[in-house]
Design a protein around this motif. Structure first.
Motif, PDB file in Angstrom:
ATOM      1  N   VAL A 228     -36.366  -6.205  28.563  1.00 18.01           N
ATOM      2  CA  VAL A 228     -35.769  -6.316  29.903  1.00 18.01           C
ATOM      3  C   VAL A 228     -36.520  -7.331  30.753  1.00 18.01           C
ATOM      4  O   VAL A 228     -35.923  -8.254  31.329  1.00 18.01           O
ATOM      5  N   VAL A 229     -37.835  -7.196  30.849  1.00 19.07           N
ATOM      6  CA  VAL A 229     -38.605  -8.056  31.751  1.00 19.07           C
ATOM      7  C   VAL A 229     -38.697  -9.476  31.202  1.00 19.07           C
ATOM      8  O   VAL A 229     -38.609 -10.454  31.961  1.00 19.07           O
ATOM      9  N   SER A 230     -38.858  -9.608  29.889  1.00 20.34           N
ATOM     10  CA  SER A 230     -38.979 -10.944  29.307  1.00 20.34           C
ATOM     11  C   SER A 230     -37.686 -11.732  29.408  1.00 20.34           C
ATOM     12  O   SER A 230     -37.700 -12.965  29.433  1.00 20.34           O
ATOM     13  N   MET A 231     -36.556 -11.037  29.454  1.00 17.79           N
ATOM     14  CA  MET A 231     -35.260 -11.714  29.536  1.00 17.79           C
ATOM     15  C   MET A 231     -34.752 -11.824  30.974  1.00 17.79           C
ATOM     16  O   MET A 231     -33.585 -12.153  31.204  1.00 17.79           O
ATOM     17  N   LEU A 232     -35.623 -11.539  31.944  1.00 18.48           N
ATOM     18  CA  LEU A 232     -35.197 -11.587  33.342  1.00 18.48           C
ATOM     19  C   LEU A 232     -34.689 -12.971  33.735  1.00 18.48           C
ATOM     20  O   LEU A 232     -33.783 -13.094  34.560  1.00 18.48           O
ATOM     21  N   ASN A 233     -35.283 -14.018  33.167  1.00 17.01           N
ATOM     22  CA  ASN A 233     -34.831 -15.364  33.535  1.00 17.01           C
ATOM     23  C   ASN A 233     -33.369 -15.566  33.168  1.00 17.01           C
ATOM     24  O   ASN A 233     -32.593 -16.127  33.945  1.00 17.01           O
ATOM     25  N   PHE A 234     -32.972 -15.082  31.984  1.00 22.29           N
ATOM     26  CA  PHE A 234     -31.571 -15.226  31.602  1.00 22.29           C
ATOM     27  C   PHE A 234     -30.667 -14.329  32.444  1.00 22.29           C
ATOM     28  O   PHE A 234     -29.573 -14.729  32.846  1.00 22.29           O
ATOM     29  N   ILE A 235     -31.127 -13.095  32.717  1.00 20.43           N
ATOM     30  CA  ILE A 235     -30.318 -12.166  33.518  1.00 20.43           C
ATOM     31  C   ILE A 235     -30.081 -12.730  34.920  1.00 20.43           C
ATOM     32  O   ILE A 235     -28.951 -12.740  35.420  1.00 20.43           O
TER      33      ILE A 235
ATOM     34  N   MET B 110     -26.721 -15.311  38.975  1.00 17.60           N
ATOM     35  CA  MET B 110     -26.721 -16.223  40.121  1.00 17.60           C
ATOM     36  C   MET B 110     -25.855 -17.447  39.907  1.00 17.60           C
ATOM     37  O   MET B 110     -25.575 -18.181  40.857  1.00 17.60           O
ATOM     38  N   THR B 111     -25.442 -17.728  38.682  1.00 18.97           N
ATOM     39  CA  THR B 111     -24.625 -18.915  38.430  1.00 18.97           C
ATOM     40  C   THR B 111     -23.176 -18.566  38.153  1.00 18.97           C
ATOM     41  O   THR B 111     -22.389 -19.428  37.783  1.00 18.97           O
ATOM     42  N   ARG B 112     -22.795 -17.304  38.315  1.00 17.76           N
ATOM     43  CA  ARG B 112     -21.388 -16.942  38.137  1.00 17.76           C
ATOM     44  C   ARG B 112     -20.587 -17.413  39.348  1.00 17.76           C
ATOM     45  O   ARG B 112     -21.083 -17.380  40.476  1.00 17.76           O
ATOM     46  N   ASN B 113     -19.363 -17.826  39.098  1.00 16.90           N
ATOM     47  CA  ASN B 113     -18.479 -18.218  40.186  1.00 16.90           C
ATOM     48  C   ASN B 113     -17.682 -16.990  40.619  1.00 16.90           C
ATOM     49  O   ASN B 113     -16.585 -16.725  40.131  1.00 16.90           O
TER      50      ASN B 113
END
Length: 280
Positions: free
Chosen positions: A184-191, A196-199
């Protein structure tokens, strides 16, 4: 996206161009080290929270010096793939946004290492494995139709991303507390990147109403058979819609831009400026 733009305007000058080049150089250095001493990375360079608290703060950076394992050929291919993915994302996203994504992943790994140590009391050395995989997931989201040759079989990036995502979910559900925190924490950048980049405008109520209104107007136009013509005879009023074989010409002796079909081009009465004004 607005948040990223504001940050870029303020801190964009600090972004590192061609970041993946330097990361791959670190991987290459780690690979050469592993050839001479396979345990050197774990003993002195891996992300180990307990060792960092004892003063080995260099591990916060040196844990990135970890090349893909499983042989020389695989390591070289993997480094080439990571460089291609990273440099492509940087060209598409921009240098600052890619830097943000990568360093958010680095920070996520550091937080995960300390969380695991704080919750369990055990210090588990961590490598940038999930950081590399987050790059691929981001690439799959950005270029879902891109094809990879998997054992000479072309597979779209979105399907490979779904497969890896399913493996992550399975590892999270079946793993212990350490695995859950790491994932969970290591993949926070992707999450964070994904959210934040969804339209979100596409799914907003206002956008749905606008689309429905546009669809209704188009249907009305179809029903009314609204059509525009390019040519119209000034005498008989026929257009190319009446007969696609009709030919039209302008008369050089008539005032205004009056067109005539071939049946009336030589038989019509020439229109003067006064007659044209009177007709208006």
């Amino acid at each position: 996206m607005n948040f990223f733009r504001k940050l870029e305007r303020k801190f964009g000058r600090f972004a590192i161009p061609n970041l993946m080049y330097y990361i791959i150089m670190m991987y290459a250095a780690g690979f050469v080290m592993s050839l001479f001493n396979p345990y050197f990375y774990v003993q002195y360079l891996a992300l180990d929270a307990a060792a960092i608290l004892r003063g080995q703060v260099w591990r916060i950076v040196t844990f990135l010096v970890c090349p893909p394992q499983s042989g020389v050929l695989f390591a070289l291919l993997a480094m080439y793939l990571y460089y291609s993915i990273g440099s492509t994302l940087e060209r598409v996203w921009g240098t600052f946004r890619f830097n943000m994504f990568f360093f958010m992943g680095v920070l996520g790994h550091i937080i995960a290492a300390f969380l695991v140590y704080g919750v369990t009391g055990f210090s588990v050395p961590m490598s940038p494995y999930y950081l590399n995989e987050s790059l691929f997931l981001a690439f799959a989201c950005t270029f879902p139709e891109m094809q990879f040759l998997l054992i000479f079989i072309p597979i779209r990036a979105k399907y490979l991303g779904m497969m890896y995502g399913a493996l992550l979910v399975y590892s999270f559900l079946t793993g212990g507390i350490i695995a859950k925190i790491e994932i969970v924490v290591s993949m926070l950048n992707f999450i964070i990147f994904f959210l934040m980049t969804r339209n979100y405008r596409k799914i907003s109520p206002k956008e749905a109403v606008r689309k429905q209104k546009f669809k209704n107007e188009m249907q009305k136009a179809q029903i009314q058979k609204i059509s525009l013509t390019r040519h119209k005879c000034a005498v008989c009023g026929r257009t190319e819609k009446d007969d696609p074989n009709l030919e039209f010409r302008y008369c050089s002796k008539c005032a205004g831009n009056l067109e005539y079909c071939m049946d009336h081009l030589y038989t019509h009465k020439h229109v003067t400026e006064e007659e044209l004004k009177d007709s208006k």
